[in-house]
Motif scaffolding. Structure first.
Motif, PDB file in Angstrom:
ATOM      1  N   SER A  58     -34.393 -16.777  51.051  1.00  0.00           N
ATOM      2  CA  SER A  58     -33.970 -18.153  50.775  1.00  0.00           C
ATOM      3  C   SER A  58     -34.307 -19.073  51.946  1.00  0.00           C
ATOM      4  O   SER A  58     -34.707 -20.223  51.753  1.00  0.00           O
ATOM      5  CB  SER A  58     -32.481 -18.203  50.493  1.00  0.00           C
ATOM      6  N   LEU A  59     -34.155 -18.571  53.165  1.00  0.00           N
ATOM      7  CA  LEU A  59     -34.397 -19.393  54.351  1.00  0.00           C
ATOM      8  C   LEU A  59     -35.876 -19.481  54.709  1.00  0.00           C
ATOM      9  O   LEU A  59     -36.386 -20.552  55.045  1.00  0.00           O
ATOM     10  CB  LEU A  59     -33.624 -18.823  55.551  1.00  0.00           C
ATOM     11  N   PHE A  60     -36.581 -18.357  54.620  1.00  0.00           N
ATOM     12  CA  PHE A  60     -37.950 -18.292  55.160  1.00  0.00           C
ATOM     13  C   PHE A  60     -39.037 -18.094  54.107  1.00  0.00           C
ATOM     14  O   PHE A  60     -40.219 -18.181  54.438  1.00  0.00           O
ATOM     15  CB  PHE A  60     -38.044 -17.150  56.186  1.00  0.00           C
ATOM     16  N   GLY A  61     -38.646 -17.809  52.868  1.00  0.00           N
ATOM     17  CA  GLY A  61     -39.658 -17.569  51.852  1.00  0.00           C
ATOM     18  C   GLY A  61     -40.459 -16.325  52.190  1.00  0.00           C
ATOM     19  O   GLY A  61     -39.900 -15.249  52.422  1.00  0.00           O
ATOM     20  N   SER A  62     -41.779 -16.456  52.257  1.00  0.00           N
ATOM     21  CA  SER A  62     -42.655 -15.310  52.547  1.00  0.00           C
ATOM     22  C   SER A  62     -42.885 -15.114  54.042  1.00  0.00           C
ATOM     23  O   SER A  62     -43.566 -14.179  54.452  1.00  0.00           O
ATOM     24  CB  SER A  62     -43.992 -15.496  51.834  1.00  0.00           C
ATOM     25  N   GLU A  63     -42.357 -16.005  54.882  1.00  0.00           N
ATOM     26  CA  GLU A  63     -42.529 -15.867  56.338  1.00  0.00           C
ATOM     27  C   GLU A  63     -41.778 -14.654  56.871  1.00  0.00           C
ATOM     28  O   GLU A  63     -40.764 -14.242  56.306  1.00  0.00           O
ATOM     29  CB  GLU A  63     -41.994 -17.119  57.055  1.00  0.00           C
ATOM     30  N   ASP A  64     -42.269 -14.113  57.969  1.00  0.00           N
ATOM     31  CA  ASP A  64     -41.556 -13.032  58.657  1.00  0.00           C
ATOM     32  C   ASP A  64     -40.399 -13.654  59.446  1.00  0.00           C
ATOM     33  O   ASP A  64     -40.622 -14.462  60.352  1.00  0.00           O
ATOM     34  CB  ASP A  64     -42.511 -12.307  59.607  1.00  0.00           C
ATOM     35  N   PRO A  65     -39.136 -13.285  59.126  1.00  0.00           N
ATOM     36  CA  PRO A  65     -38.004 -13.953  59.782  1.00  0.00           C
ATOM     37  C   PRO A  65     -37.718 -13.475  61.209  1.00  0.00           C
ATOM     38  O   PRO A  65     -37.008 -14.163  61.952  1.00  0.00           O
ATOM     39  CB  PRO A  65     -36.826 -13.601  58.864  1.00  0.00           C
ATOM     40  N   ILE A  66     -38.236 -12.319  61.587  1.00  0.00           N
ATOM     41  CA  ILE A  66     -37.897 -11.742  62.892  1.00  0.00           C
ATOM     42  C   ILE A  66     -38.304 -12.688  64.027  1.00  0.00           C
ATOM     43  O   ILE A  66     -39.434 -13.188  64.064  1.00  0.00           O
ATOM     44  CB  ILE A  66     -38.560 -10.357  63.075  1.00  0.00           C
ATOM     45  N   ASN A  67     -37.334 -12.912  64.925  1.00  0.00           N
ATOM     46  CA  ASN A  67     -37.490 -13.776  66.118  1.00  0.00           C
ATOM     47  C   ASN A  67     -37.560 -15.265  65.801  1.00  0.00           C
ATOM     48  O   ASN A  67     -37.765 -16.083  66.709  1.00  0.00           O
ATOM     49  CB  ASN A  67     -38.699 -13.363  66.967  1.00  0.00           C
ATOM     50  N   LYS A  68     -37.383 -15.629  64.532  1.00  0.00           N
ATOM     51  CA  LYS A  68     -37.303 -17.047  64.180  1.00  0.00           C
ATOM     52  C   LYS A  68     -35.941 -17.596  64.629  1.00  0.00           C
ATOM     53  O   LYS A  68     -34.948 -16.875  64.670  1.00  0.00           O
ATOM     54  CB  LYS A  68     -37.449 -17.235  62.666  1.00  0.00           C
ATOM     55  N   ILE A  69     -35.892 -18.887  64.935  1.00  0.00           N
ATOM     56  CA  ILE A  69     -34.655 -19.527  65.384  1.00  0.00           C
ATOM     57  C   ILE A  69     -34.023 -20.298  64.229  1.00  0.00           C
ATOM     58  O   ILE A  69     -34.675 -21.134  63.601  1.00  0.00           O
ATOM     59  CB  ILE A  69     -34.913 -20.478  66.571  1.00  0.00           C
ATOM     60  N   ILE A  70     -32.787 -20.003  63.941  1.00  0.00           N
ATOM     61  CA  ILE A  70     -32.038 -20.725  62.912  1.00  0.00           C
ATOM     62  C   ILE A  70     -30.819 -21.374  63.561  1.00  0.00           C
ATOM     63  O   ILE A  70     -30.482 -21.081  64.719  1.00  0.00           O
ATOM     64  CB  ILE A  70     -31.587 -19.783  61.770  1.00  0.00           C
ATOM     65  N   LYS A  71     -30.143 -22.250  62.819  1.00  0.00           N
ATOM     66  CA  LYS A  71     -28.967 -22.937  63.352  1.00  0.00           C
ATOM     67  C   LYS A  71     -27.712 -22.491  62.617  1.00  0.00           C
ATOM     68  O   LYS A  71     -27.721 -22.348  61.387  1.00  0.00           O
ATOM     69  CB  LYS A  71     -29.131 -24.455  63.230  1.00  0.00           C
ATOM     70  N   LEU A  72     -26.665 -22.287  63.375  1.00  0.00           N
ATOM     71  CA  LEU A  72     -25.350 -21.964  62.833  1.00  0.00           C
ATOM     72  C   LEU A  72     -24.479 -23.208  62.924  1.00  0.00           C
ATOM     73  O   LEU A  72     -24.232 -23.722  64.007  1.00  0.00           O
ATOM     74  CB  LEU A  72     -24.713 -20.812  63.617  1.00  0.00           C
ATOM     75  N   GLY A  73     -24.026 -23.704  61.770  1.00  0.00           N
ATOM     76  CA  GLY A  73     -23.187 -24.897  61.755  1.00  0.00           C
ATOM     77  C   GLY A  73     -23.863 -26.115  62.332  1.00  0.00           C
ATOM     78  O   GLY A  73     -23.189 -27.022  62.845  1.00  0.00           O
TER      79      GLY A  73
END
Length: 787
Positions: free
Chosen positions: A155-170
């Motif tokens: 849901s967040l990254f689609g087909s991208e590799d999520p490892i080491n990606k930066i996301i935001k909490l709140g």
């Protein structure tokens, strides 16, 4: 020999198509009902057993003696996990974690409020979820990291590799994705969408680092090295609170994680059941329905005894043994059971989507599971054997000389057995009718019982982000009132129907230091009673006309606990801070609507507000009002999705188990009653066959059709009456035992029993009359010409 018996069986079934259709239909419905109920029971029984060492994994439960009773809950102090690990032998791992809570997580323009859990690294050693990406050995060790479930990662990254990606909490905290795990199975009590390190929780809440044994803030999991250590560990758990806190009325004990879902009911500090009680009812219902289907088969088979008697006589004369005849009848029974199972399997596949939607579950058939096929084959063989056993032994016992001379094959004993079987069917049917009626009466009683406020038209709006400040909350109130979508607005520290947030820090004059009383503690703003419709029994609500910084409102239950005769104006203390009681509120339901209200205290504190409560304008369209509310909240808090719900809808979820019990009892009780009708039809066929000469003679002598129909119905009405007389005491005991677990319950009235009698008689008269009309319309000469 088998080939010959098979041909004879097929010929008999084909020759008697109506008989075969009724028999197969009864068996198919009975087996389909049994399979659906068994599938549901198996699904519920599979909860929390997906982990490698689930059988030696436990949840720490706190038994707190307060308010004159023992309350058990899974909330425990943060330092408990370390204390158990370091000081109690026989423990492999311990973990502390929060319970799931919805928190905003975002990546670029993708924002989702999903269930999050803060946990330490041992959490993943105890509950060994499957890692799709990332290193399990390093998981949850760094502070600003996150572990996503597979669906949330997509849901967040689609087909991208999520490892080491930066996301935001709140929308404030940057987190690095360190791993992706498989989605949590639906039949798992601990469900979440992403995992956060416990160290991050301590970063946000520094007091968690302190060894505080007074505050229950987390869930503690314990995995033993071996279950042989259970008694030793459990005994040492009992005194863990008192060893770390001088004044404590708590004791801890271990409860199996695999029993979290089914055994969630505790009385006097001990597990006494829970949903497992409901499953036992459904298990009994499943096999009772199947047994009724088998009884119908017996009745319908023996009803045709005269036609089969000559066949038995001829076959015995030409040399057939009783053993071979038994094999013949059992083969017919097994063949019918096999065909019935094929139809039942088809009905099961067709009805599963409907029942899944009805039960909000995902019941599926695992065709690769050998256990499923074992149950299916065993159920078919069991049904065939039980259904065919009595007809096989009964029909094969006929003496050839007597039956070939026209001997009446059905003696009093066989007739009595069939009557007993029909009585059994109506005992079961009457019990089901009574129990289902009482379940619906109890559900409607609790649902419509006054709850202390008016939930209709109330909306809870979760306050977070920018709108949690006092100034923003006041601005939102003004905007909502100005829009005309609502008539009143107030604030609360949590949703109206949520539990938790308890404290024992209240004290008052006359309270003994050793006495511990638990209060629900809440915070609110102005206009609480005006908005919610809650009733003030004495005193006043919080108001801008007064300085309410050191005041408090309590409920009736709190007044009783404190023993206050004139509560308004009394000064009590919270954490040694004096507070003046300004009002007494009528008890209102927040947690379970089936239990009495707990003592509650409410303070005025706009800094601890997490929920906006609004009452919709009854003169406005609901959809338009909701859209206006959403637009205002979204405009003022664009970084967060609007989270709101209708209070009456969330209140309805509290009745899930009872509604489920009522729905399933209604459906499968209906199936059982329908199959019982087939049993009646079977006995009606038998009686008509045995009494056709008597009926013919009565018609010749001038008896009317109504007289004969009444005569035939009279015997069956007697059976129904006997069935009801036996069923009513049984039903009363069962339903009284079920009602005993509720603090608020109905008195068992005569109405459910009257409904059972009325339905039983109606079903009997309609079913028997259907067959009787066919008999009375027949020509008496056809029955008497050979006499």
């Amino acid at each position: 020999m088998f080939k010959l018996n098979f041909k004879i069986a097929m010929r008999n079934l084909w020759k008697n198509k109506v008989f075969t259709f009724i028999n197969i239909g009864g068996l198919a419905i009975g087996m389909a009902s049994c399979l659906i109920l068994l599938l549901y029971v198996a699904y519920e029984m599979s909860y929390d057993k997906q982990f490698t060492h689930h059988e030696k994994t436990y949840l720490a439960i706190d038994n707190l003696t307060a308010n004159g009773q023992i309350t058990s809950w899974p909330w425990t102090p943060a330092p408990m996990a370390r204390e158990i690990r370091d000081k109690i032998p026989g423990v492999a791992y311990t973990s502390h974690s929060t319970f799931p809570e919805k928190t905003l997580i975002s990546y670029k323009h993708n924002n989702f409020k999903k269930q999050a859990i803060y946990a330490d690294p041992s959490f993943l050693k105890i509950l060994d979820y499957k890692f799709i990406k990332g290193n399990p050995a390093l998981a949850l060790k760094q502070v600003n990291t996150v572990i996503l479930t597979e669906t949330l990662a997509k849901s967040l990254f689609g087909s991208e590799d999520p490892i080491n990606k930066i996301i935001k909490l709140g929308n404030t905290e940057n987190l690095k994705v360190e791993a992706v795990i498989e989605d949590i199975p639906i039949n798992n009590s601990i469900r979440f969408d992403y995992l956060l390190p416990w160290a991050l929780n301590e970063k946000h809440n520094p007091p968690l680092k302190e060894p505080n044994w007074k505050s229950n803030v987390c869930m503690t999991l314990v995995q033993l090295k071996d279950n042989q250590f259970f008694n030793q560990v459990n005994n040492q758990m009992k005194g863990i609170y008192k060893r770390n806190r001088t004044i404590s009325s708590s004791e801890a004990f271990l409860h199996p994680v695999s029993k979290m879902h089914l055994y969630d009911k505790f009385e006097n500090g001990k597990s006494t059941g829970g949903k497992i009680d409901q499953l036992r009812i459904f298990l009994m219902l499943a096999f009772s329905i199947l047994l009724i289907a088998c009884v119908n088969f017996m009745n319908l088979s023996t009803a045709r005894s005269e036609k089969r008697a000559k066949e038995v006589g001829v076959r015995k004369v030409i040399g057939s043994s009783r053993k071979s005849l038994i094999s013949q009848f059992m083969l017919e029974s097994m063949l019918l059971a096999f065909i019935g199972m094929l139809i039942a399997f088809t009905l099961l596949e067709i009805s599963l989507p409907y029942f899944n939607a009805l039960l909000h579950m995902e019941l599926t058939i695992n065709y690769k599971d050998w256990k499923f096929w074992s149950v299916l084959v065993s159920l078919t063989l069991l049904t065939g054997f039980v259904a065919g056993s009595y007809p096989a032994f009964y029909l094969s016992s006929f003496e050839p000389v007597k039956v070939l001379k026209g001997f009446n094959t059905a003696g009093n004993s066989s007739l009595s057995i069939r009557k007993i079987l029909v009585v059994f069917q109506f005992i079961f049917a009457a019990c089901l009718i009574v129990c289902t009626a009482v379940i619906y009466q109890q559900l409607n009683y609790v649902r419509n019982k006054p709850i202390g406020y008016n939930k209709a038209g109330l909306i809870d709006i979760f306050a977070e982000g920018k709108i949690r400040t006092k100034s923003q909350l006041l601005l939102i109130k003004n905007q909502l009132l100005k829009s005309g979508a609502v008539t009143d607005v107030t604030y609360f520290s949590q949703s109206l129907d949520d539990g938790g947030n308890n404290t024992s820090d209240f004290s008052w004059a006359g309270k003994k230091p050793s006495d511990i009383f638990i209060f629900n503690y809440r915070n609110t703003g102005y206009d609480f009673t005006k908005t919610t419709g809650a009733k003030m029994l004495s005193g006043r609500d919080f108001s801008p006309k007064y300085k309410d910084s050191a005041t408090i409102i309590i409920n009736e239950a709190a007044v009783k606990i404190m023993g206050l005769k004139n509560p308004v104006g009394t000064v009590i203390k919270y954490a040694n801070q004096p507070l003046t009681i300004i009002g007494v509120m009528e008890d209102f339901v927040m947690e379970s609507p089936y239990k009495r209200a707990e003592p509650m205290a409410i303070s005025y504190n706009m800094n601890e507000i997490y929920t906006i409560i609004a009452r919709l304008n009854p003169n406005q369209n609901v959809s338009n009002s909701v859209n206006k509310i959403d637009d205002i909240i979204k405009t003022m808090n664009p970084d967060f999705p609007v989270e709101r719900h209708f209070v009456d809808e969330s209140f309805e979820t509290k009745f899930h188990n009872e509604k489920l019990l009522g729905i399933l009892s209604n459906w499968f009780g209906g199936f059982a009653i329908f199959i019982s009708c087939l049993g009646l039809l079977g006995l009606a066929l038998f009686m008509a066959e045995q009494r056709k000469r008597e009926i013919s003679i009565r018609k010749v002598l001038g008896a009317s059709n109504l007289n004969i129909i009444t005569l035939l119905n009279k015997d069956f009405i007697k059976l129904v009456a006997i069935g009801n007389l036996i069923a009513f005491p049984v039903a009363y005991l069962l339903i009284n035992n079920w009602l005993a677990s509720y603090s608020f319950r109905i008195a068992i009235s005569i109405l459910p029993f009257a409904i059972a009698i009325g339905l039983s008689l109606l079903i009997t008269i309609l079913t028997v009359s259907f067959q009787s009309i066919k008999v009375v319309k027949s020509n008496p000469a056809d029955s008497l010409k050979n006499e």
